[in-house]
Design a protein around this motif. Structure first.
Motif, PDB file in Angstrom:
ATOM      1  N   ALA A  19      25.879  61.031  33.714  1.00  0.00           N
ATOM      2  CA  ALA A  19      24.851  60.079  33.279  1.00  0.00           C
ATOM      3  C   ALA A  19      23.547  60.791  32.935  1.00  0.00           C
ATOM      4  CB  ALA A  19      24.614  59.032  34.361  1.00  0.00           C
ATOM      5  N   ASN A  39      18.495  50.633  27.304  1.00  0.00           N
ATOM      6  CA  ASN A  39      19.517  50.297  28.288  1.00  0.00           C
ATOM      7  C   ASN A  39      20.564  51.387  28.419  1.00  0.00           C
ATOM      8  OD1 ASN A  39      19.810  48.089  29.858  1.00  0.00           O
ATOM      9  ND2 ASN A  39      20.034  46.700  28.121  1.00  0.00           N
ATOM     10  N   GLY A  40      20.822  51.818  29.636  1.00  0.00           N
ATOM     11  CA  GLY A  40      21.911  52.760  29.843  1.00  0.00           C
ATOM     12  C   GLY A  40      21.567  54.202  29.532  1.00  0.00           C
TER      13      GLY A  40
END
Ligand code: ATP
Length: 239
Positions: A19, A39-40
């Motif tokens: 991530a 987002n993300g």
């Protein structure tokens, strides 16, 4: 001013999914630094890796020159870092007073704690009416006030704030950010915040980073970022 926090080449995985992909950043003492990103992008993951909720797979995290990567969250908190998480995580069945006091659980300086409680209630007077009531009765904005107040009650030297504007009206966002600036300016708390809402966060920041799919793709002082065509188009919505 010295660097309070330095991340060097930090990688964080969820299982086999990476991530955070080699993130390096620094936060100077007394400053407000914002990590922007959609987002993300990995913003929450960075804060969780700093506060000890997640262990980095690789890299170094130095807080006041001591290595903190991989330490337990309560150890990191005792070192002087408060984390106000995404979604606020206010305890619904505890009273507002007890929620705020949760931030001060390691402190022994009772008089100072009482003074800090008054300070928090001075910043957020609306909470005074709810002090002995369960936090379940609070609106989203009031919960954000409790989350910020709880983080301050820890008397941290560094605060990590995850999307403080999320779900709030423009007026409340202004109110919350005004207090963030006072905690920084009047109380000397260094701030690292992550925000999708760059419009409110960047103007009050000293320095900003842009995160895309786990990598820092841009960084600079506020004024440089505010003048950047890419930032204006993609993060501030100005053509
Ligand atoms: P948001 O604003 O939506 O929280 P973010 O920028 O904070 O976004 P993260 O929550 O850090 O992003 O997520 C980064 C990446 O890691 C995303 O691709 C996300 O799907 C993935 N991810 C996050 N949490 C987990 C998890 N518990 N297990 C597996 N993948 C995860």
């Amino acid at each position: 001013m010295s660097d309070v926090l330095t991340l060097s080449n930090v990688e964080t995985m969820y299982g086999r999914v990476m991530a955070i992909r080699g993130v390096s950043l620094k936060v100077t003492e007394g400053s407000i630094v914002t990590i922007m990103g959609s987002n993300g992008a990995g913003k929450t993951t960075i804060l969780k890796t700093i506060s000890g909720a997640l262990d980095p797979f690789k890299g170094r995290i130095a807080f006041e020159r001591a290595e903190i990567a991989g330490l337990d969250p309560d150890v990191v908190a005792r070192r002087g870092i408060a984390h106000s998480p995404e979604g606020r995580e206010v305890f619904p069945l505890l009273s507002v007073r007890d929620n705020l006091m949760m931030g001060a659980y390691t402190r022994r300086d009772r008089d100072e704690v009482a003074r800090d409680m008054e300070k928090v209630l001075g910043w957020f007077p609306v909470l005074r009416d709810f002090l002995e009531k369960s936090a379940i009765y609070l609106s989203g904005g009031q919960q954000q006030m409790v989350a910020l107040g709880r983080a301050f009650m820890q008397r941290p030297r560094l605060m990590l704030l995850d999307e403080p504007s999320l779900g709030l009206s423009p007026r409340l966002i202004q109110e919350i950010f005004a207090i963030i600036c006072r905690m920084n300016g009047d109380e000397g708390v260094t701030m690292l915040l992550v925000e999708q809402n760059a419009n409110v966060a960047l103007p009050v920041s000293d320095f900003g980073y842009v995160l895309e799919t786990g990598r820092i793709v841009m960084e600079g002082p506020r004024d440089v970022l505010l003048a950047s065509d890419d930032i204006r188009e993609f993060y501030l919505g100005i053509k």
